[in-house]
Design a protein around this motif. Structure first.
Motif, PDB file in Angstrom:
ATOM      1  N   HIS A  11       0.830  -1.212   0.000  1.00 30.72           N
ATOM      2  CA  HIS A  11       0.000   0.000   0.000  1.00 30.72           C
ATOM      3  C   HIS A  11       0.861   1.257   0.000  1.00 30.72           C
ATOM      4  O   HIS A  11       0.347   2.378  -0.175  1.00 30.72           O
ATOM      5  CB  HIS A  11      -0.915   0.011   1.228  1.00 30.72           C
ATOM      6  CG  HIS A  11      -0.181  -0.201   2.515  1.00 30.72           C
ATOM      7  ND1 HIS A  11       0.527   0.801   3.144  1.00 30.72           N
ATOM      8  CD2 HIS A  11      -0.023  -1.309   3.281  1.00 30.72           C
ATOM      9  CE1 HIS A  11       1.080   0.339   4.243  1.00 30.72           C
ATOM     10  NE2 HIS A  11       0.764  -0.956   4.360  1.00 30.72           N
ATOM     11  N   HIS A  16      -5.773   4.862   2.026  1.00 25.43           N
ATOM     12  CA  HIS A  16      -6.913   4.705   1.106  1.00 25.43           C
ATOM     13  C   HIS A  16      -6.664   3.552   0.138  1.00 25.43           C
ATOM     14  O   HIS A  16      -7.583   2.774  -0.167  1.00 25.43           O
ATOM     15  CB  HIS A  16      -7.151   6.001   0.348  1.00 25.43           C
ATOM     16  CG  HIS A  16      -7.424   7.182   1.236  1.00 25.43           C
ATOM     17  ND1 HIS A  16      -8.585   7.297   1.964  1.00 25.43           N
ATOM     18  CD2 HIS A  16      -6.664   8.277   1.527  1.00 25.43           C
ATOM     19  CE1 HIS A  16      -8.548   8.420   2.674  1.00 25.43           C
ATOM     20  NE2 HIS A  16      -7.401   9.030   2.419  1.00 25.43           N
ATOM     21  N   LEU A  17      -5.436   3.441  -0.339  1.00 27.80           N
ATOM     22  CA  LEU A  17      -5.076   2.315  -1.199  1.00 27.80           C
ATOM     23  C   LEU A  17      -5.176   1.011  -0.429  1.00 27.80           C
ATOM     24  O   LEU A  17      -5.654  -0.002  -0.960  1.00 27.80           O
ATOM     25  CB  LEU A  17      -3.657   2.506  -1.743  1.00 27.80           C
ATOM     26  CG  LEU A  17      -3.087   1.353  -2.581  1.00 27.80           C
ATOM     27  CD1 LEU A  17      -3.971   1.088  -3.796  1.00 27.80           C
ATOM     28  CD2 LEU A  17      -1.647   1.664  -3.008  1.00 27.80           C
ATOM     29  N   VAL A  19      -7.193   0.279   2.003  1.00 27.95           N
ATOM     30  CA  VAL A  19      -8.614  -0.058   2.107  1.00 27.95           C
ATOM     31  C   VAL A  19      -9.110  -0.655   0.793  1.00 27.95           C
ATOM     32  O   VAL A  19      -9.820  -1.672   0.774  1.00 27.95           O
ATOM     33  CB  VAL A  19      -9.439   1.186   2.490  1.00 27.95           C
ATOM     34  CG1 VAL A  19     -10.931   0.905   2.317  1.00 27.95           C
ATOM     35  CG2 VAL A  19      -9.138   1.600   3.927  1.00 27.95           C
ATOM     36  N   ASP A  20      -8.743  -0.039  -0.315  1.00 25.41           N
ATOM     37  CA  ASP A  20      -9.138  -0.564  -1.625  1.00 25.41           C
ATOM     38  C   ASP A  20      -8.605  -1.974  -1.845  1.00 25.41           C
ATOM     39  O   ASP A  20      -9.280  -2.832  -2.426  1.00 25.41           O
ATOM     40  CB  ASP A  20      -8.633   0.348  -2.742  1.00 25.41           C
ATOM     41  CG  ASP A  20      -9.366   1.684  -2.802  1.00 25.41           C
ATOM     42  OD1 ASP A  20     -10.474   1.781  -2.220  1.00 25.41           O
ATOM     43  OD2 ASP A  20      -8.836   2.620  -3.439  1.00 25.41           O
ATOM     44  N   MET A  21      -7.403  -2.227  -1.355  1.00 24.40           N
ATOM     45  CA  MET A  21      -6.804  -3.548  -1.522  1.00 24.40           C
ATOM     46  C   MET A  21      -7.533  -4.600  -0.699  1.00 24.40           C
ATOM     47  O   MET A  21      -7.695  -5.743  -1.134  1.00 24.40           O
ATOM     48  CB  MET A  21      -5.321  -3.492  -1.150  1.00 24.40           C
ATOM     49  CG  MET A  21      -4.488  -2.642  -2.098  1.00 24.40           C
ATOM     50  SD  MET A  21      -2.747  -2.536  -1.618  1.00 24.40           S
ATOM     51  CE  MET A  21      -2.146  -4.123  -2.211  1.00 24.40           C
ATOM     52  N   ARG A  23     -10.723  -4.538   0.015  1.00 28.74           N
ATOM     53  CA  ARG A  23     -11.974  -4.791  -0.709  1.00 28.74           C
ATOM     54  C   ARG A  23     -11.727  -5.686  -1.927  1.00 28.74           C
ATOM     55  O   ARG A  23     -12.492  -6.614  -2.202  1.00 28.74           O
ATOM     56  CB  ARG A  23     -12.591  -3.468  -1.129  1.00 28.74           C
ATOM     57  CG  ARG A  23     -13.090  -2.636   0.049  1.00 28.74           C
ATOM     58  CD  ARG A  23     -13.470  -1.229  -0.362  1.00 28.74           C
ATOM     59  NE  ARG A  23     -13.941  -0.467   0.794  1.00 28.74           N
ATOM     60  CZ  ARG A  23     -14.134   0.855   0.778  1.00 28.74           C
ATOM     61  NH1 ARG A  23     -13.895   1.562  -0.328  1.00 28.74           N
ATOM     62  NH2 ARG A  23     -14.562   1.469   1.883  1.00 28.74           N
ATOM     63  N   ALA A  24     -10.657  -5.410  -2.651  1.00 32.46           N
ATOM     64  CA  ALA A  24     -10.349  -6.202  -3.847  1.00 32.46           C
ATOM     65  C   ALA A  24      -9.982  -7.630  -3.479  1.00 32.46           C
ATOM     66  O   ALA A  24     -10.377  -8.585  -4.159  1.00 32.46           O
ATOM     67  CB  ALA A  24      -9.203  -5.545  -4.619  1.00 32.46           C
ATOM     68  N   GLU A  27     -13.171  -9.472  -2.524  1.00 32.79           N
ATOM     69  CA  GLU A  27     -13.978  -9.759  -3.714  1.00 32.79           C
ATOM     70  C   GLU A  27     -13.373 -10.907  -4.518  1.00 32.79           C
ATOM     71  O   GLU A  27     -14.087 -11.700  -5.134  1.00 32.79           O
ATOM     72  CB  GLU A  27     -14.076  -8.516  -4.591  1.00 32.79           C
ATOM     73  CG  GLU A  27     -15.002  -8.680  -5.791  1.00 32.79           C
ATOM     74  CD  GLU A  27     -15.155  -7.394  -6.594  1.00 32.79           C
ATOM     75  OE1 GLU A  27     -15.754  -7.468  -7.682  1.00 32.79           O
ATOM     76  OE2 GLU A  27     -14.675  -6.340  -6.145  1.00 32.79           O
ATOM     77  N   GLU A  70     -12.392  -2.453   8.217  1.00 34.02           N
ATOM     78  CA  GLU A  70     -12.727  -2.709   6.814  1.00 34.02           C
ATOM     79  C   GLU A  70     -12.715  -4.206   6.524  1.00 34.02           C
ATOM     80  O   GLU A  70     -13.591  -4.716   5.821  1.00 34.02           O
ATOM     81  CB  GLU A  70     -11.741  -1.990   5.891  1.00 34.02           C
ATOM     82  CG  GLU A  70     -12.087  -2.105   4.414  1.00 34.02           C
ATOM     83  CD  GLU A  70     -13.454  -1.523   4.077  1.00 34.02           C
ATOM     84  OE1 GLU A  70     -14.170  -2.139   3.255  1.00 34.02           O
ATOM     85  OE2 GLU A  70     -13.816  -0.454   4.638  1.00 34.02           O
ATOM     86  N   GLN A  74     -15.803  -6.512   5.247  1.00 33.93           N
ATOM     87  CA  GLN A  74     -15.721  -7.354   4.054  1.00 33.93           C
ATOM     88  C   GLN A  74     -15.831  -8.844   4.376  1.00 33.93           C
ATOM     89  O   GLN A  74     -15.855  -9.677   3.471  1.00 33.93           O
ATOM     90  CB  GLN A  74     -14.399  -7.084   3.319  1.00 33.93           C
ATOM     91  CG  GLN A  74     -14.241  -5.669   2.817  1.00 33.93           C
ATOM     92  CD  GLN A  74     -15.337  -5.258   1.844  1.00 33.93           C
ATOM     93  OE1 GLN A  74     -15.796  -6.061   1.027  1.00 33.93           O
ATOM     94  NE2 GLN A  74     -15.773  -4.004   1.946  1.00 33.93           N
ATOM     95  N   LEU A 211      -2.606  -4.313  -6.497  1.00 35.64           N
ATOM     96  CA  LEU A 211      -3.558  -3.893  -7.518  1.00 35.64           C
ATOM     97  C   LEU A 211      -2.865  -3.595  -8.839  1.00 35.64           C
ATOM     98  O   LEU A 211      -3.524  -3.453  -9.869  1.00 35.64           O
ATOM     99  CB  LEU A 211      -4.339  -2.653  -7.044  1.00 35.64           C
ATOM    100  CG  LEU A 211      -5.168  -2.820  -5.768  1.00 35.64           C
ATOM    101  CD1 LEU A 211      -5.963  -1.543  -5.488  1.00 35.64           C
ATOM    102  CD2 LEU A 211      -6.096  -4.022  -5.860  1.00 35.64           C
TER     103      LEU A 211
END
Length: 322
Positions: A11, A16-17, A19-21, A23-24, A27, A70, A74, A211
């Motif tokens: 990260h 913020h990155l 958190v996105d990671m 989530r990804a 998923e 987070e 998830q 990512l």
């Protein structure tokens, strides 16, 4: 199969990155995300060429809490690797699902005891370690009352080449560390090594996650991206379905096929009532019948009690057993 997406410090200090990671990774099917908890000075001297890069990955207590929340949102586990005694205290306060011990600390008895005292599951990477050192680390954790220990085979090259992986160490560790779950922590580009490790017996797979594999610094180049992780999860699930259980030998799903696929005993020519069976009168083909090819010695010399056409099954009721 338990799949850990190791975000580590990919990260680059951007919460913020991170958190996105999470989530990804969720998923894509990860069961857990794993970070690293440190101050740069916990890992290297300021003169180290990687010091500035490592420093960028530092996270505050608040950052850790946000990432844990987070991960919970998830529906996946939140893990981290502590690189100091203070980091263990921070993670215990945050409430991690488990701790990871980096390969560099496999022989760090002081840290091992501190982590074990936190009362959480521990995933122990074994890069660079001899069998004696691995056994000693496990004994240290056990003596500190750690109840859930997972030992991960690892090669501490970034990246590691195929001929360096020595995945056969995985079943060897199972033999040497009876009762300990053995897994694999990957530093090989792509997902092939992770899948191979699962096939050879790993029950936990940890792979670096990013990512964007084109980022030049850090662990990005040999990390799995979301598409890779999703493909790996799917492949591991398929393998687990195929692997099944050794106990299934007594309850085979194909047992019912035996009557259709195994050989029975049939007439090769027309036989008349009163004929004496000879081996040349018989053929062995499927489906199964009252007798099998193993009964040839028993059948020879028996008297036929009725007329039989070609290809008729030789059954118990048409034989005179004397």
């Amino acid at each position: 199969m338990y799949l850990i997406a190791e975000i580590g410090f990919n990260h680059n200090g951007d919460i913020h990155l991170a958190v996105d990671m999470i989530r990804a990774a969720a998923e894509a099917g990860a069961d857990a995300v794993k970070f690293q908890t440190f101050r740069a000075k916990d890992i290297a001297l300021p003169s180290s060429p990687h010091y500035a890069l490592i420093e960028k990955g530092e996270m505050s207590f608040e950052d850790h809490e946000r990432l844990r929340r987070e991960a919970k949102t998830q529906g996946i586990d939140f893990m981290s690797t502590p690189f100091s005694i203070d980091a263990v205290d921070l993670l215990a306060k945050v409430g991690v699902s488990a701790f990871k011990i980096a390969s560099m600390d496999c022989t760090n008895t002081m840290l091992l005891k501190k982590v074990a005292a936190a009362g959480k599951p521990i995933y122990l990477s074994t890069g660079m370690a001899s069998m004696e050192e691995i056994s000693a680390a496990v004994d240290t954790l056990k003596s500190a009352n750690c109840k859930n220990i997972y030992v991960l085979h690892c090669i501490s090259h970034y990246p590691a080449s195929a001929d360096q992986l020595n995945l056969s160490i995985i079943p060897y560790l199972k033999e040497q560390l009876d009762g300990i779950v053995i897994g694999y922590s990957d530093h090989f580009p792509g997902i092939e090594a992770c899948f191979a490790a699962a096939v050879i017996g790993a029950q936990v797979i940890e792979t670096h996650f990013t990512l964007d594999k084109t980022i030049p610094e850090g662990d990005h180049s040999h990390s799995a991206d979301p598409a890779d992780l999703k493909a790996l999860k799917s492949r591991l699930a398929l393998f687990e379905s195929m692997a099944g259980s050794a106990q299934a030998i007594s309850q085979r799903p194909d047992q019912e096929c035996a009557k259709d696929f195994r050989r029975g005993v049939y007439t090769r020519r027309e036989l008349k009532k009163g004929d004496t069976l000879k081996s040349e009168d018989l053929q062995f083909t499927r489906p199964a019948s009252d007798f099998t090819p193993d009964d040839i010695d028993f059948l020879e010399g028996k008297i036929v009690t009725e007329d039989l056409p070609v290809n008729a099954p030789v059954t118990k009721k048409i034989l005179d057993f004397g």
